[in-house]
Motif scaffolding. Structure first.
Motif, mmCIF file in Angstrom:
data_model
loop_
_atom_site.group_PDB
_atom_site.id
_atom_site.type_symbol
_atom_site.label_atom_id
_atom_site.label_comp_id
_atom_site.label_asym_id
_atom_site.label_seq_id
_atom_site.Cartn_x
_atom_site.Cartn_y
_atom_site.Cartn_z
ATOM 1 N N ASN A 263 -1.265 -6.545 -7.351
ATOM 2 C CA ASN A 263 -2.123 -6.481 -6.161
ATOM 3 C C ASN A 263 -1.723 -5.384 -5.180
ATOM 4 O O ASN A 263 -1.881 -5.537 -3.965
ATOM 5 C CB ASN A 263 -2.143 -7.841 -5.439
ATOM 6 C CG ASN A 263 -2.546 -8.969 -6.360
ATOM 7 O OD1 ASN A 263 -3.331 -8.777 -7.288
ATOM 8 N ND2 ASN A 263 -1.998 -10.143 -6.128
ATOM 9 N N ASN A 264 -1.204 -4.289 -5.710
ATOM 10 C CA ASN A 264 -0.882 -3.146 -4.867
ATOM 11 C C ASN A 264 -2.010 -2.123 -4.880
ATOM 12 O O ASN A 264 -2.757 -2.021 -5.852
ATOM 13 C CB ASN A 264 0.398 -2.470 -5.366
ATOM 14 C CG ASN A 264 1.572 -3.415 -5.408
ATOM 15 O OD1 ASN A 264 2.131 -3.765 -4.381
ATOM 16 N ND2 ASN A 264 1.945 -3.843 -6.618
ATOM 17 N N ILE A 265 -2.134 -1.358 -3.809
ATOM 18 C CA ILE A 265 -2.996 -0.189 -3.786
ATOM 19 C C ILE A 265 -2.097 1.036 -3.802
ATOM 20 O O ILE A 265 -1.217 1.189 -2.946
ATOM 21 C CB ILE A 265 -3.904 -0.168 -2.544
ATOM 22 C CG1 ILE A 265 -4.938 -1.295 -2.636
ATOM 23 C CG2 ILE A 265 -4.594 1.189 -2.408
ATOM 24 C CD1 ILE A 265 -5.864 -1.380 -1.432
ATOM 25 N N GLU B 89 0.936 5.526 -0.543
ATOM 26 C CA GLU B 89 0.114 6.729 -0.583
ATOM 27 C C GLU B 89 0.979 7.980 -0.504
ATOM 28 O O GLU B 89 2.038 7.977 0.129
ATOM 29 C CB GLU B 89 -0.877 6.744 0.586
ATOM 30 C CG GLU B 89 -1.872 5.610 0.594
ATOM 31 C CD GLU B 89 -2.804 5.649 1.791
ATOM 32 O OE1 GLU B 89 -3.952 5.218 1.651
ATOM 33 O OE2 GLU B 89 -2.371 6.120 2.867
ATOM 34 N N ARG C 267 -2.273 5.296 -4.322
ATOM 35 C CA ARG C 267 -3.194 6.426 -4.466
ATOM 36 C C ARG C 267 -2.562 7.735 -3.980
ATOM 37 O O ARG C 267 -1.557 7.732 -3.292
ATOM 38 C CB ARG C 267 -4.492 6.161 -3.708
ATOM 39 C CG ARG C 267 -4.344 5.958 -2.214
ATOM 40 C CD ARG C 267 -5.707 5.787 -1.580
ATOM 41 N NE ARG C 267 -5.628 5.595 -0.145
ATOM 42 C CZ ARG C 267 -6.664 5.696 0.670
ATOM 43 N NH1 ARG C 267 -7.867 5.956 0.191
ATOM 44 N NH2 ARG C 267 -6.514 5.523 1.966
ATOM 45 N N ASN D 149 -6.330 -4.538 -13.925
ATOM 46 C CA ASN D 149 -6.118 -3.451 -12.977
ATOM 47 C C ASN D 149 -7.347 -2.545 -12.898
ATOM 48 O O ASN D 149 -8.148 -2.477 -13.832
ATOM 49 C CB ASN D 149 -4.908 -2.617 -13.402
ATOM 50 C CG ASN D 149 -3.651 -3.444 -13.497
ATOM 51 O OD1 ASN D 149 -3.059 -3.806 -12.493
ATOM 52 N ND2 ASN D 149 -3.240 -3.775 -14.727
ATOM 53 N N LEU E 180 0.859 -1.180 0.000
ATOM 54 C CA LEU E 180 0.000 0.000 0.000
ATOM 55 C C LEU E 180 0.896 1.231 0.000
ATOM 56 O O LEU E 180 1.732 1.388 0.893
ATOM 57 C CB LEU E 180 -0.924 0.010 1.216
ATOM 58 C CG LEU E 180 -2.022 1.094 1.216
ATOM 59 C CD1 LEU E 180 -3.242 0.611 1.976
ATOM 60 C CD2 LEU E 180 -1.539 2.407 1.820
ATOM 61 N N ASN F 221 -3.722 -4.479 -9.712
ATOM 62 C CA ASN F 221 -3.471 -3.294 -8.903
ATOM 63 C C ASN F 221 -4.691 -2.364 -8.893
ATOM 64 O O ASN F 221 -5.464 -2.328 -9.848
ATOM 65 C CB ASN F 221 -2.263 -2.531 -9.452
ATOM 66 C CG ASN F 221 -1.012 -3.376 -9.453
ATOM 67 O OD1 ASN F 221 -0.400 -3.589 -8.424
ATOM 68 N ND2 ASN F 221 -0.636 -3.887 -10.634
ATOM 69 N N VAL F 222 -4.827 -1.614 -7.817
ATOM 70 C CA VAL F 222 -5.849 -0.578 -7.719
ATOM 71 C C VAL F 222 -5.134 0.758 -7.579
ATOM 72 O O VAL F 222 -4.383 0.978 -6.627
ATOM 73 C CB VAL F 222 -6.784 -0.820 -6.527
ATOM 74 C CG1 VAL F 222 -7.804 0.305 -6.423
ATOM 75 C CG2 VAL F 222 -7.492 -2.158 -6.669
ATOM 76 N N GLU G 38 -5.534 5.007 -7.791
ATOM 77 C CA GLU G 38 -6.552 6.043 -7.700
ATOM 78 C C GLU G 38 -5.940 7.394 -7.379
ATOM 79 O O GLU G 38 -5.004 7.491 -6.589
ATOM 80 C CB GLU G 38 -7.571 5.675 -6.617
ATOM 81 C CG GLU G 38 -8.711 6.683 -6.479
ATOM 82 C CD GLU G 38 -9.692 6.285 -5.398
ATOM 83 O OE1 GLU G 38 -10.744 5.724 -5.731
ATOM 84 O OE2 GLU G 38 -9.376 6.544 -4.211
#
Length: 456
Positions: free
Chosen positions: A329-331, A307, A333, A389, A305, A363-364, A366
């Motif tokens: 499979n990472n977030i 940010e 943002r 993704n 994760l 991956n997500v 945003e």
């Protein structure tokens, strides 16, 4: 009657010249000595807590005696001014956590371990008094130690580095590092070292460094550490300002670390092959959150994760042999292009960037200022796949470099929403040269397959 080491400390045995033995043991013909299985009290060698003079001679004599008798050396609470102490073979030094302080004499290393099979240090606090020291000089300096254990210790105000390890194996576990002029821990040419559950705070240039003189398999594990507030006092374009830094060290696993507020990068791998960054969490860094660069092969960046950075994750430098990567499979943002001291132009603005033989999946991403996923840069674009993704709130959802004459890329089954300038765009040197390839094909994008993306 069974006595644990903790029980010994609680009962105040440090102030005695002998340990308390059960009645049946006291009745034996063998004379009662100061050791037993509990250890040797350092105070009987003249070490005095709080003394202002240098007590290195007394400390060296105590260590020699303890090692000769095969017993730990027990240091009572207090401050001991020492320096340049050489640990003997199989040395074991035990202090009271937070209470036994070893203070540098004239800025030199406090303890030195060299050419040993085994040594163990627990419950000691090392204080460098913020006296400037030679580059990569450690408060504890270990060289060619087969099995070194450093646990429950504290390192503060080092004039350079808290702990330096050269060709060492073993474990550095549950220690605290704070206020280092350079770095908390510098390890080079390690032999399967484990660095886990340490707390690192307020370092001038780097947190934890795992390096090698030449590229090769290192096998170190960096797991479950807290790394906070790493500056870049030494400047440069990436050698400083990193929470965890890997250089030329292959096979390193960096897993489950909590990293905050790094001037440059949370985790930076330069030229280490087979390096894995797994399940880490990073918030607030000035450049790229997770970085694999230059001559690496086989990087895995997964389940992290990230940010509030200038860029999320990068696997780059095909021009130096950087290739073969999975980013999954990472977030990622809140990514914003930002200015860096080493360049006139702002850098970053992308969630994920890859260049050669790479799969980007699951991956997500945003809230990114420029590009969600950047496939290639200039001619560095070869055999890339971006599948499955989720990308939301970007300028461009996915960009793909069209500079190479021969291209091979798959962009499929992604969900792309609120991409202001297009879901999938062909670029040359970062500038859009096609329309949205999810809406209509473009002859300039030959070799790039775009299929089954959900765009809103």
């Amino acid at each position: 009657m069974v006595l644990s080491r903790r029980g010994v400390l609680a009962m105040g045995l440090f102030g005695t010249a002998s340990v308390v033995l059960p009645a049946h043991a006291q009745s034996r013909a063998t004379p009662a000595g100061p050791l037993g299985h509990l250890g040797l009290d350092a105070s009987q060698f003249g070490l005095r807590p709080g003394a202002t003079e240098d007590q290195s001679r007394q400390m060296q004599a105590a260590l020699k005696q303890a090692a000769a008798r095969g017993a730990p050396l027990l240091l009572p609470p207090g401050r001991y001014r020492i320096g340049g102490i050489a640990l003997p073979e199989n040395a074991r030094v035990v202090g009271v956590p937070g209470e036994t302080h070893l203070v540098t004499a004239s800025g030199q290393p406090v303890l030195i371990a060299r050419n040993l099979g085994r040594a163990e240090l627990t419950g000691l606090s090392f204080d460098g008094l913020d006296i400037p020291a030679a580059q990569r000089s450690g408060l504890l300096a270990a060289e060619n130690v087969g099995e070194l254990t450093v646990s429950g210790c504290a390192f503060t105000k080092a004039g350079s580095v808290g702990l330096t390890l050269d060709r060492c194996g073993g474990r550095v576990s549950a220690n605290r590092f704070g206020g280092m002029r350079d770095a908390a821990l510098f390890a080079i040419d390690s032999k399967g070292l484990t660095i886990d559950q340490n707390r690192v705070e307020d370092c001038g240039n780097n947190g934890i460094q795992v390096w090698r003189n030449q590229p090769g398999d290192d096998g170190s594990i960096v797991r479950g550490n807290h790394v906070f507030r790493i500056r870049t006092d030494g400047g440069g374009s990436g050698q400083n300002g990193n929470g965890i830094s890997v250089y030329r060290a292959g096979g390193v696993i960096i897993e489950g670390n909590q990293i905050r507020d790094c001037a440059m990068t949370f985790i930076r791998n330069n030229s280490g092959s087979g390096v894995q960054m797994l399940g880490n969490q990073g918030r607030r860094c000035g450049e790229v959150g997770l970085y694999s660069e230059f001559a690496f092969e086989g990087a895995i960046i997964a389940n992290n994760l990230v940010e509030d950075c200038a860029a999320g994750a990068t696997m780059t430098n095909l021009d130096h042999g950087g290739r073969l990567a999975v980013c999954a499979n990472n977030i990622i943002r809140r990514i914003r292009r930002a200015s860096m001291p080493y360049t006139k132009d702002p850098v970053g603005g992308f969630g994920i960037h890859v260049e050669a033989e790479a799969a980007i999946t699951g991956n997500v991403i945003e809230d990114v200022s420029d590009v969600g996923i950047a496939l290639g840069w200039s001619w560095g674009m070869r055999n890339l796949a971006a599948t499955g993704n989720v990308i939301r709130k970007t300028a461009i959802g996915i960009s793909v470099s069209l500079v190479p004459k021969e291209r091979n890329a798959l962009i499929a089954n992604n969900v792309i929403a609120e991409a202001r300038d297009g879901a999938v765009i062909g670029t040359e040197y970062g500038k859009p040269v096609t329309g949205d390839l999810t809406k209509a094909p473009d002859a300039r994008a030959s070799g790039v397959m775009v299929a089954n993306n959900a765009v809103r």
